[in-house]
Design a protein around this motif. Structure first.
Motif, PDB file in Angstrom:
ATOM      1  N   TRP A   8       8.786  18.876  53.525  1.00  0.00           N
ATOM      2  CA  TRP A   8       8.500  17.796  54.515  1.00  0.00           C
ATOM      3  C   TRP A   8       7.568  18.368  55.506  1.00  0.00           C
ATOM      4  O   TRP A   8       6.546  17.470  55.985  1.00  0.00           O
ATOM      5  CB  TRP A   8       9.732  17.104  55.289  1.00  0.00           C
ATOM      6  N   GLY A   9       7.516  19.387  56.081  1.00  0.00           N
ATOM      7  CA  GLY A   9       6.583  20.152  56.771  1.00  0.00           C
ATOM      8  C   GLY A   9       5.253  19.826  56.305  1.00  0.00           C
ATOM      9  O   GLY A   9       4.322  19.304  57.320  1.00  0.00           O
ATOM     10  N   HIS A  10       5.002  20.237  54.961  1.00  0.00           N
ATOM     11  CA  HIS A  10       3.653  20.128  54.458  1.00  0.00           C
ATOM     12  C   HIS A  10       3.363  18.548  54.260  1.00  0.00           C
ATOM     13  O   HIS A  10       2.043  18.196  54.872  1.00  0.00           O
ATOM     14  CB  HIS A  10       3.719  20.729  53.118  1.00  0.00           C
ATOM     15  N   ILE A  11       4.145  17.715  54.205  1.00  0.00           N
ATOM     16  CA  ILE A  11       3.950  16.128  54.024  1.00  0.00           C
ATOM     17  C   ILE A  11       3.409  15.529  55.470  1.00  0.00           C
ATOM     18  O   ILE A  11       2.556  14.997  55.777  1.00  0.00           O
ATOM     19  CB  ILE A  11       5.047  15.378  53.253  1.00  0.00           C
ATOM     20  N   TRP A  12       4.342  16.040  56.398  1.00  0.00           N
ATOM     21  CA  TRP A  12       4.383  15.396  57.724  1.00  0.00           C
ATOM     22  C   TRP A  12       2.813  15.994  58.293  1.00  0.00           C
ATOM     23  O   TRP A  12       2.319  15.453  59.170  1.00  0.00           O
ATOM     24  CB  TRP A  12       5.460  15.829  58.931  1.00  0.00           C
ATOM     25  N   ALA A  13       2.671  17.398  58.064  1.00  0.00           N
ATOM     26  CA  ALA A  13       1.384  17.970  58.563  1.00  0.00           C
ATOM     27  C   ALA A  13       0.178  17.220  58.222  1.00  0.00           C
ATOM     28  O   ALA A  13      -0.803  16.803  59.047  1.00  0.00           O
ATOM     29  CB  ALA A  13       1.379  19.302  58.313  1.00  0.00           C
ATOM     30  N   LEU A  14       0.041  16.833  56.912  1.00  0.00           N
ATOM     31  CA  LEU A  14      -0.966  16.110  56.537  1.00  0.00           C
ATOM     32  C   LEU A  14      -1.047  14.656  56.835  1.00  0.00           C
ATOM     33  O   LEU A  14      -1.869  14.034  57.349  1.00  0.00           O
ATOM     34  CB  LEU A  14      -0.787  15.899  54.707  1.00  0.00           C
ATOM     35  N   GLU A  15       0.119  13.920  57.062  1.00  0.00           N
ATOM     36  CA  GLU A  15       0.290  12.642  57.656  1.00  0.00           C
ATOM     37  C   GLU A  15      -0.181  12.686  59.172  1.00  0.00           C
ATOM     38  O   GLU A  15      -0.816  11.722  59.552  1.00  0.00           O
ATOM     39  CB  GLU A  15       1.775  11.983  57.580  1.00  0.00           C
ATOM     40  N   GLU A  16       0.006  13.712  59.863  1.00  0.00           N
ATOM     41  CA  GLU A  16      -0.392  13.601  61.305  1.00  0.00           C
ATOM     42  C   GLU A  16      -1.526  14.471  61.576  1.00  0.00           C
ATOM     43  O   GLU A  16      -2.020  14.624  62.782  1.00  0.00           O
ATOM     44  CB  GLU A  16       0.904  14.421  62.314  1.00  0.00           C
TER      45      GLU A  16
END
Length: 162
Positions: A8-16
């Protein structure tokens, strides 16, 4: 472990639009060895020292999301330091959820490597009992089985309005 911090960290970093750092990957790059070999060759104490060192190297970075190892907050003053320098999120997962996620990865996880598969659930329950009082010092708790790509965004938006 197994709660989805790196995923999730990887996904959330991309999203934000944040830069993502996986603390274990940073340490692996520094040693040029996988975490399990670092534990074997140098021991847990050296690994925990490197964890602390690499965490603090991120002190002056802006707009970063860091996935730390499950033990990171439990050693030295790491939890206090993380809270002083950012928002700490605990991805809370049941022992059964974690078991399902790590069952096929025991060889990659140093603390599970020597655990018999029939003892794995007990081991996970024991680790959670030991660590959860520290995890609960986090600024926010999110249920791991309810996470999605927008979870961090909603959390940050709600923090701004409260």
């Amino acid at each position: 472990m197994g709660s989805g911090k790196s995923h999730w960290g990887h996904i959330w970093a991309l999203e934000e639009g944040y830069t993502f750092y996986d603390l274990d990957a940073e340490i692996e790059n520094a040693f040029e060895l996988p975490v399990e070999q670092i534990f074997e060759k140098h021991g847990e104490e050296k690994f925990r020292e490197m964890e602390r060192y690499h965490l603090r190297r991120l002190e002056n970075r802006q707009n970063v999301l860091v996935a730390c190892g499950g033990g990171t907050p439990c050693f030295f003053d790491n939890m206090e330091w993380m809270k002083e320098h950012g928002i700490v999120i605990y991805l809370k997962a049941s022992p059964e959820y974690i078991l399902e996620k790590v069952m096929d990865e025991t060889e990659k996880r140093p603390l599970l490597k020597k655990v018999n598969s029939s003892e794995l659930l007990f081991f996970i329950q024991q680790k959670l009992r030991e660590r959860e009082p520290i995890y609960l010092l986090a600024d926010t708790v999110l249920e791991a089985d309810e996470l999605n790509k927008d979870s961090l965004h909603f959390l940050l938006e709600n923090r701004k309005t409260t």
